[in-house]
Design an enzyme around this catalytic site. Sequence first.
Site, short mmCIF file in Angstrom:
data_model
loop_
_atom_site.label_atom_id
_atom_site.label_comp_id
_atom_site.label_asym_id
_atom_site.label_seq_id
_atom_site.Cartn_x
_atom_site.Cartn_y
_atom_site.Cartn_z
N ASN A 10 0.76 -1.13 -0.03
CA ASN A 10 -0.02 -0.11 -0.01
C ASN A 10 0.84 1.29 0.01
O ASN A 10 1.57 1.44 1.01
CB ASN A 10 -0.84 -0.09 1.18
N TRP A 11 1.00 1.71 -1.27
CA TRP A 11 1.99 2.77 -1.15
C TRP A 11 1.48 4.19 -0.76
O TRP A 11 2.37 5.04 -0.82
CB TRP A 11 2.25 3.26 -2.85
N LYS A 12 0.27 4.23 -0.50
CA LYS A 12 -0.44 5.60 0.31
C LYS A 12 -0.10 6.80 -0.62
O LYS A 12 -0.09 6.58 -1.81
CB LYS A 12 -0.09 5.66 1.62
N HIS A 96 -9.40 1.59 4.93
CA HIS A 96 -7.97 1.65 5.49
C HIS A 96 -8.18 2.60 6.85
O HIS A 96 -9.10 3.45 6.77
CB HIS A 96 -7.03 2.13 4.61
N GLU A 98 -6.64 4.66 7.80
CA GLU A 98 -6.54 6.47 7.45
C GLU A 98 -7.53 7.06 6.93
O GLU A 98 -7.94 8.01 6.88
CB GLU A 98 -5.18 6.53 6.40
N GLU A 168 -5.63 -4.48 10.69
CA GLU A 168 -4.50 -3.58 10.77
C GLU A 168 -4.78 -2.72 12.06
O GLU A 168 -5.42 -2.04 12.10
CB GLU A 168 -4.41 -2.72 9.74
N GLY A 174 2.53 2.25 10.79
CA GLY A 174 3.49 3.33 10.66
C GLY A 174 4.22 3.84 11.81
O GLY A 174 4.80 4.81 11.91
N SER A 214 3.55 -2.23 10.36
CA SER A 214 4.75 -2.08 10.67
C SER A 214 5.35 -3.71 10.37
O SER A 214 6.34 -4.27 11.06
CB SER A 214 5.26 -1.84 12.09
P1 PGA Z 1 2.84 0.40 7.60
O1 PGA Z 1 1.22 0.43 7.01
O2 PGA Z 1 3.46 -0.94 6.98
O3 PGA Z 1 3.68 1.40 7.36
O4 PGA Z 1 2.57 0.25 9.30
C1 PGA Z 1 0.64 -0.49 6.90
C2 PGA Z 1 -0.97 0.04 6.29
O5 PGA Z 1 -1.22 1.05 6.64
O6 PGA Z 1 -1.26 -0.73 5.35
#
Ligand code: PGA
Length: 252
Positions: A10-12, A96, A98, A168, A174, A214
Amino acid sequence: MERKLLIAGNWKMNLSFSEASDLTKQVIAEFGKEERIDVLLCPSFVYLHTVEYIARGTRIAVGAQNCYWEQKGAFTGEISAPMIKSLNCSHVILGHSERRHVFGETNEMVNKEMHAVYNENLIPVLCVGETIEERKSGKLFDVVKEQLVEGLKGINLDNADKLVIAYEPVWAIGTGEVATPDQAQEMHEYIRKLMNENYGGEISGKVRILYGGSVKPGNASELLSQKDIDGALIGGASLKADSFIGIGKAVL
Ligand code: PGA
C-alpha cells in the site's frame, strides 16, 4: 486449509512517477513469475494505469487504495469503481484506518464502497482494526466485529476469492510497533470465526486475512507463519524494492 500468501504493498500518498515505475519494474523482476505467493501493488490513483501497464502479463496484481461508491457524476476529485475496473485493476483497498480516522469514513460509507466494488467484480481488501484506546479498554473484538459485519452488510459472498480482509491495528500502522504474532493470530482467529458464523466453513476456511502494521523483512516470517495469517498489507516497507522484496522472500 491451504491458502496462498498474499503480499500487498500500500504505497499510500508516496513516490514520484518515475519512482513508482522503477519500483514496479523491480518487483516484477523478482516476483513477476513467482507462483508460490501472490503479490499486489496499490499505487496512488494517478499511477494506476502506468503500474498496471508495466505489470500486464506478469503475476503482479494491481489495486487502488480507495474508491467512491457512486458510479459517475458530479463528485469532483473522486474515483469510481467502474473507472478502476476500466484500468484492468483487480483489487481495491477499502476502509483503511487512514480513511476512517483522517477522512472520517464510517462503517456505513465503507459498506457502500464495498457494494460498488462488488458490482464491478473487483476484489475489496476490507481493512479493520482497533485503536490503542479500544484495545486497552477491552473493546477490540467488538470494534473489529462491527467493522466487519457492517462493512459486509448485504454482500452476497459466494466465493472466498472475491474478498480479502486485512487486520490492521491502528496503533501498529506506521509506528514501528508491530503486533506480536500471538496478538495478531488471536484477532485473525476471531475474524475467521466471525466469517464462519456469517458465511459458513467453505468461505471462512478459504478467505485470506492479511496482517498490516509495521511489517518488515525481519518480522514477516514469524507473523505470516501463524495459522490464520495469510499475508501482509505493507505500507512503509513497500516503498523500497529491497524491503518489499525482502518481505516476500522471507515467506517463500
Ligand atoms: P505500515 O502501514 O506498514 O507503514 O505500518 C500498513 C498499512 O497502513 O497498510
